[in-house]
Design a protein around this motif. Structure first.
Motif, PDB file in Angstrom:
ATOM      1  N   SER A  21       4.499 -18.189  -4.293  1.00 28.66           N
ATOM      2  CA  SER A  21       5.682 -18.818  -4.860  1.00 28.66           C
ATOM      3  C   SER A  21       6.279 -17.040  -5.136  1.00 28.66           C
ATOM      4  CB  SER A  21       5.999 -19.310  -5.885  1.00 28.66           C
ATOM      5  OG  SER A  21       5.679 -20.504  -5.460  1.00 28.66           O
ATOM      6  N   VAL A  25      10.446 -16.371  -2.927  1.00 28.39           N
ATOM      7  CA  VAL A  25      11.379 -16.442  -3.677  1.00 28.39           C
ATOM      8  C   VAL A  25      12.104 -15.371  -3.648  1.00 28.39           C
ATOM      9  CG1 VAL A  25      10.956 -16.046  -6.167  1.00 28.39           C
ATOM     10  CG2 VAL A  25      12.810 -17.363  -5.381  1.00 28.39           C
ATOM     11  N   TYR A  60      19.700 -20.648   1.011  1.00 24.97           N
ATOM     12  CA  TYR A  60      18.796 -21.432  -0.083  1.00 24.97           C
ATOM     13  C   TYR A  60      18.874 -22.421   0.440  1.00 24.97           C
ATOM     14  CZ  TYR A  60      15.272 -21.660  -3.604  1.00 24.97           C
ATOM     15  OH  TYR A  60      14.274 -21.442  -4.339  1.00 24.97           O
ATOM     16  N   LEU A  64      17.133 -26.468   0.373  1.00 20.18           N
ATOM     17  CA  LEU A  64      16.743 -27.015  -0.480  1.00 20.18           C
ATOM     18  C   LEU A  64      16.674 -29.228  -0.297  1.00 20.18           C
ATOM     19  CD1 LEU A  64      18.518 -24.991  -4.535  1.00 20.18           C
ATOM     20  CD2 LEU A  64      15.787 -25.644  -3.290  1.00 20.18           C
ATOM     21  N   VAL A  68      13.059 -28.529   2.039  1.00 19.85           N
ATOM     22  CA  VAL A  68      12.192 -28.995   0.330  1.00 19.85           C
ATOM     23  C   VAL A  68      11.813 -30.912   0.566  1.00 19.85           C
ATOM     24  CG1 VAL A  68      12.258 -29.382  -2.132  1.00 19.85           C
ATOM     25  CG2 VAL A  68      12.540 -26.635  -0.859  1.00 19.85           C
ATOM     26  N   VAL A 115      12.443 -21.659   0.484  1.00 20.13           N
ATOM     27  CA  VAL A 115      11.922 -22.870  -0.271  1.00 20.13           C
ATOM     28  C   VAL A 115      11.187 -23.231  -0.383  1.00 20.13           C
ATOM     29  CG1 VAL A 115      14.940 -23.415  -0.439  1.00 20.13           C
ATOM     30  CG2 VAL A 115      13.302 -23.984   1.140  1.00 20.13           C
ATOM     31  N   GLN A 118       9.388 -23.537  -3.769  1.00 20.40           N
ATOM     32  CA  GLN A 118       9.692 -25.474  -4.299  1.00 20.40           C
ATOM     33  C   GLN A 118       8.859 -25.985  -3.537  1.00 20.40           C
ATOM     34  OE1 GLN A 118      11.049 -24.816  -6.889  1.00 20.40           O
ATOM     35  NE2 GLN A 118      11.956 -22.622  -6.467  1.00 20.40           N
ATOM     36  N   ALA A 342      13.563 -30.767  -5.020  1.00 23.08           N
ATOM     37  CA  ALA A 342      14.715 -30.415  -4.077  1.00 23.08           C
ATOM     38  C   ALA A 342      16.335 -31.245  -5.365  1.00 23.08           C
ATOM     39  CB  ALA A 342      15.254 -31.027  -2.615  1.00 23.08           C
ATOM     40  N   MET A 345      16.979 -28.733  -8.253  1.00 20.00           N
ATOM     41  CA  MET A 345      16.375 -27.506  -7.851  1.00 20.00           C
ATOM     42  C   MET A 345      18.234 -26.407  -7.213  1.00 20.00           C
ATOM     43  SD  MET A 345      14.531 -25.304  -8.898  1.00 20.00           S
ATOM     44  CE  MET A 345      15.015 -23.752  -8.008  1.00 20.00           C
ATOM     45  N   SER A 349      20.195 -24.185  -8.639  1.00 15.51           N
ATOM     46  CA  SER A 349      21.338 -22.950  -8.161  1.00 15.51           C
ATOM     47  C   SER A 349      23.035 -23.168  -8.435  1.00 15.51           C
ATOM     48  CB  SER A 349      21.472 -23.218  -6.168  1.00 15.51           C
ATOM     49  OG  SER A 349      19.828 -23.470  -5.883  1.00 15.51           O
TER      50      SER A 349
END
Length: 419
Positions: A21, A25, A60, A64, A68, A115, A118, A342, A345, A349
């Motif tokens: 992870s 990221v 990004y 999401l 995701v 992503v 996540q 999702a 996040m 963001s």
């Protein structure tokens, strides 16, 4: 691999997820200390090169929403390895880009595929046993934050030694190796096959969950505030540090990420506390720590060590709240963990974007003191928001987080309430 006697994820594989992870990221943040090198190499203006960070973050955010949620309806092991494999191609495209348009397009793809971090969090939570879920989520989440914080340090060091393209070559190699390791170690997902659902409906259900699940609304709202506060600190801090009397280099400024990484180690502790049914107290401590960090940050003109202390404290508080948020969300709808991630996040963001924009404008008009006042106000707002929204069913959900093995030590009446 999974322990043979249970569904619990072994600590070794949890840490593997954490590293994966962090690697994923970090790809979003490598460019920040490299913008001047990229501009000089591709002969583009400094105004244009600023699109690198914007497009990566846009990619990004799109990931999401578009990638995701797939974790709820496809084998997440396959989804993870596929995203990592495509990330290698995107990183290689950045490293080899002969022109600015191709480089910017490849950067957007890097953000889109990052992503996978996540997806890894949701997958780890689904593999963990109920009594260990907070610890596992804390372990994986700590990798994400360490990746974000150390990305600037790593990129600045490699960029100084071998140029900006070398950063993405190294990342492509590391990402490819991680994809191979995960494909070999992580077991295929075993769960009841979900009912068929169209892709557009799957993506749209992220917004449906916002309407139906108050826990998601509250936790995502809290995420927006805490990540706004942290970004208010991280975004403009390079300006006073690079100016006299400190006049630090980009590499030296990047080392401040190590301080934040130290604070991020609190994620594991927060997860263990959540497993023991102490989520509410953990959030209270975390939000209070975030608020207390700002007076220390305001003392930066006297010594850089005050900023180091502030970064450790604020990142500890951030991780405490962030891990508990994930822990509580994953108890609401186990079959929708990826979509809950999702939705959560997306507001994270949004908070990062608001913090970056707001802090830059405030610094230009009022300097570092004004930035600290803004950050303190946002942190205070987060604490007030939590106090106003911390009501049933959220407290009942917190009590259900306690492991069953603790039940015999409690009175029968309390057991009945906790259920």
């Amino acid at each position: 691999m999974l322990r043979p006697d249970s569904r619990r994820l072994s600590p070794a594989v949890a840490w593997l997820f954490s590293v994966a992870s962090g690697l994923a990221v970090a790809n979003v943040y490598y460019a920040q200390p490299l913008l001047d090198l990229i501009a000089d190499d591709l002969r583009i203006s400094h105004a244009t090169v600023g699109l690198v960070g914007t497009l990566t973050q846009v990619g990004y955010a799109a990931g999401l929403l578009l990638l995701v949620p797939l974790g709820d309806h496809v084998d997440r092991r396959i989804l993870i390895t596929a995203q990592l494999g495509l990330s290698v191609a995107a990183l290689a495209a950045v490293a080899l880009a002969p022109s600015a348009p191709l480089m910017l397009l490849a950067m957007a793809a890097v953000g889109l595929l990052a992503v996978v971090a996540q997806v890894l969090v949701a997958y780890a939570a689904s593999l963990a046993g109920p009594a260990d879920r907070g610890r596992v989520v804390g372990t994986v989440t700590s990798g994400i934050v360490v990746g974000i914080l150390l990305a600037r340090t790593i990129a600045g060091t490699i960029g100084d030694l071998a140029g900006w393209r070398a950063v993405y070559v190294v990342s492509a190699v590391a990402t490819g190796a991680m994809a191979a390791v995960l494909a070999a170690v992580v077991p295929a997902e075993r769960r009841r096959r979900p009912a068929p659902i169209g892709y557009l409906r799957l993506v749209g259900s992220v917004f449906t969950l916002f309407a139906r699940e108050p826990v998601l609304r509250v936790r995502a709202g809290l995420a927006l505030l805490i990540f706004t506060a942290v970004t208010v600190l991280l975004t403009p801090m390079v300006l006073p540090l690079a100016a006299p009397p400190f006049a630090l280099s980009h590499t030296e400024i990047g080392l401040f990420g190590l301080a934040g990484a130290a604070g991020a180690l609190g994620a594991g502790y927060a997860g263990r506390q959540a497993d023991r049914g102490r989520a509410r107290r953990t959030v209270a401590i975390g939000l209070t720590a975030m608020l207390a960090a700002w007076p220390a940050a305001a003392l930066l003109p006297h010594s850089v060590w005050w900023l180091v202390l502030a970064m450790v404290v604020i990142d500890y508080g951030l991780q405490s709240v962030h891990v508990v948020n994930h822990h509580l969300l994953y108890q609401v709808r186990p079959e929708a963990q990826s979509r809950l991630t999702a939705g959560y996040m997306l507001l994270y963001s949004a908070g990062s974007a608001l913090g970056a924009i707001g802090s830059t404008l405030v610094y230009e008009r009022g300097g570092w003191t004004a930035v600290c006042l803004l950050g303190g106000a946002v942190s205070l707002l987060a604490l007030v928001f939590w106090r106003l929204t911390d009501r049933p069913p959220h407290r009942a959900l917190n009590r259900r987080a306690a492991p069953r093995r603790a039940a015999p030590r409690r009175a029968a009446g309390r057991r009945a309430v906790s259920r």
